[in-house]
Design an enzyme around this catalytic site. Structure first.
Site, short mmCIF file in Angstrom:
data_model
loop_
_atom_site.label_atom_id
_atom_site.label_comp_id
_atom_site.label_asym_id
_atom_site.label_seq_id
_atom_site.Cartn_x
_atom_site.Cartn_y
_atom_site.Cartn_z
N GLU A 129 1.59 -11.52 6.04
CA GLU A 129 0.50 -10.78 6.70
C GLU A 129 0.82 -10.77 8.19
O GLU A 129 0.62 -11.77 8.89
CB GLU A 129 -0.85 -11.43 6.42
CG GLU A 129 -1.31 -11.35 4.97
CD GLU A 129 -1.95 -10.00 4.62
OE1 GLU A 129 -1.95 -9.09 5.48
OE2 GLU A 129 -2.46 -9.86 3.49
N HIS A 168 0.83 -1.22 0.00
CA HIS A 168 0.00 0.00 0.00
C HIS A 168 0.86 1.27 0.00
O HIS A 168 2.01 1.23 -0.41
CB HIS A 168 -1.00 -0.04 1.17
CG HIS A 168 -1.72 -1.36 1.22
ND1 HIS A 168 -2.81 -1.65 0.42
CD2 HIS A 168 -1.45 -2.50 1.91
CE1 HIS A 168 -3.20 -2.89 0.65
NE2 HIS A 168 -2.40 -3.43 1.54
N GLU A 174 -2.09 0.46 7.86
CA GLU A 174 -1.23 -0.60 7.31
C GLU A 174 -0.05 -0.03 6.54
O GLU A 174 1.08 -0.50 6.66
CB GLU A 174 -2.05 -1.52 6.42
CG GLU A 174 -1.22 -2.64 5.79
CD GLU A 174 -2.02 -3.57 4.90
OE1 GLU A 174 -3.24 -3.34 4.72
OE2 GLU A 174 -1.42 -4.52 4.35
N HIS A 217 2.76 -7.03 4.47
CA HIS A 217 1.40 -6.53 4.71
C HIS A 217 0.98 -6.74 6.16
O HIS A 217 1.62 -7.48 6.91
CB HIS A 217 0.41 -7.26 3.79
CG HIS A 217 0.51 -6.84 2.36
ND1 HIS A 217 -0.38 -5.99 1.76
CD2 HIS A 217 1.46 -7.12 1.42
CE1 HIS A 217 -0.01 -5.78 0.51
NE2 HIS A 217 1.11 -6.46 0.27
ZN LIG Z 1 -2.20 -5.23 2.59
#
Ligand SMILES: [Zn+2]
Length: 354
Positions: A176, A42, A56, A110
């Site tokens: 993640e 992102h 995030e 992430h």
């Molecule tokens: Zn993400």
């Protein structure tokens, strides 16, 4: 938050050719330094997942920048990132950039959301053996590093048709790192030591995959000045002066000698047990102590080194090499307990791993 699988170029081309959709395998024989591509998820107009006051895009950038620093400090690798600031990058830009650079591996960082807890990581469903090796090297090291800070659920190694995994022409894994919208996870993500541990785990996994499991001697050097916030303590008996131009920083501290325990302390966060060179800086003056006791807190007990502060001012002067235990604590004290005349001075300390 996962990337939306929007492009299916590789899959379509592979289907047309009647072949399985697998990434191109990079050669294990590195012609030069291995090329590590880090993708902080992102950024810019895309915050990614948000929750508990966290974004995030900021967390992934923080982890990724630290990951780059750790890699470069410890191993011979070349590192490129899809972004190093809070800017917008399309998914296509990221994989195009990694492919054009000829990266040997790609790791996309992430933070999860959706109400779960813990760490999980992904590779492409029909990924190459090299990708499986990268995945197997990365996943356990990340979660082991995270668990040095707090309790983290292992959600396992998974596969998914994500853009970053499908379109990367080299072994690619997406991590993640906990759930931003779960309070216990968010509380870990708010901790600087957790972010650093997460970066370290990624670095160790990448190094292991590349066969760089024996790191160079870790480099560590830190300067603590008398003005460094939270790292210097002295009683009010210690005055503050900027009299001498040989001072380090804006000023230094001084006190009359006295037979009392009233040391000024420099606090250092020692990253690992080992041998460290301890140096001091002070302005020299005929009115200062000819024998200022410096106490070094070593893993073998306190060692005292007397320093003549009437000469050799304005430069780093070694007190010697000492074994130091890991941890954040007072490491060097300047004592007033000396029969020598003249002010005892405390200005700055440098601790370097040797
Ligand atoms: Zn993400």
């Amino acid at each position: 938050m996962r990337d939306n699988p929007t492009l299916r170029r590789r899959t379509l081309l592979a289907a047309i050719a009647g072949a399985a959709a697998v990434p191109v395998v990079a050669s294990p024989a590195w012609a030069a330094l291995p090329k590590v591509y880090i993708d902080p998820g992102h950024g810019g107009t895309d915050p990614g997942a948000v929750g508990n006051g966290l974004q995030e895009k900021a967390l992934t950038l923080d982890i990724s920048l630290q990951l780059r620093s750790i890699l470069l400090a410890n191993w011979g690798v070349d590192v490129r990132m899809s972004r190093t600031t809070d800017i917008t990058r399309s998914l296509a830009y990221r994989t195009d950039d990694a492919n054009a650079w000829g990266a040997n591996l790609l790791v996309s960082v992430h933070i999860n959301s959706g109400g779960g807890t813990g760490f999980e990581s992904y590779r492409y469903p029909t990924a190459s053996g090299a990708t499986v090796n990268l995945h197997n090297a990365l996943h356990p090291r990340v979660i082991a590093a995270q668990r040095t800070i707090g309790s983290v659920t292992d959600r396992g190694l998974k596969t998914a048709n994500f853009h970053m995994l499908r379109e990367a022409a080299m072994p690619s894994v997406l991590t993640e790192n906990l759930f931003i919208d779960t309070l216990a996870d968010a509380n870990l993500l708010k901790r600087a030591d957790f972010i650093t541990a997460t970066a370290r785990g990624h670095a160790q996994g990448i190094a292991a995959y590349l066969g760089l499991s024996t790191p160079n001697p870790p480099t560590f050097s830190v300067i603590v000045d008398n003005a460094t916030a939270g790292r210097f303590t002295a009683s009010t008996n210690w005055g503050t002066s900027s009299y001498s131009a040989q001072r380090y920083g804006a000023d230094y501290r001084f006190a009359n000698p006295t037979p009392a325990s009233d040391a000024a302390w420099f606090k250092v966060n020692i990253p690992a047990a080992g041998n460290y060179r301890v140096e001091v800086r002070y302005p020299a003056d005929a009115g200062y102590s000819s024998s200022a006791p410096h106490v070094v807190v070593t893993s073998a007990g306190n060692r005292t080194v007397n320093v003549d502060q009437r000469s050799n001012g304005g430069a780093w002067r070694s007190l010697g090499d000492f074994p130091l235990a890991a941890g954040d604590r007072n490491v060097v004290g300047v004592s007033r307990w000396t029969s020598a005349t003249g002010y005892v001075v405390a200005d700055a300390v440098r601790v370097t791993r040797v």
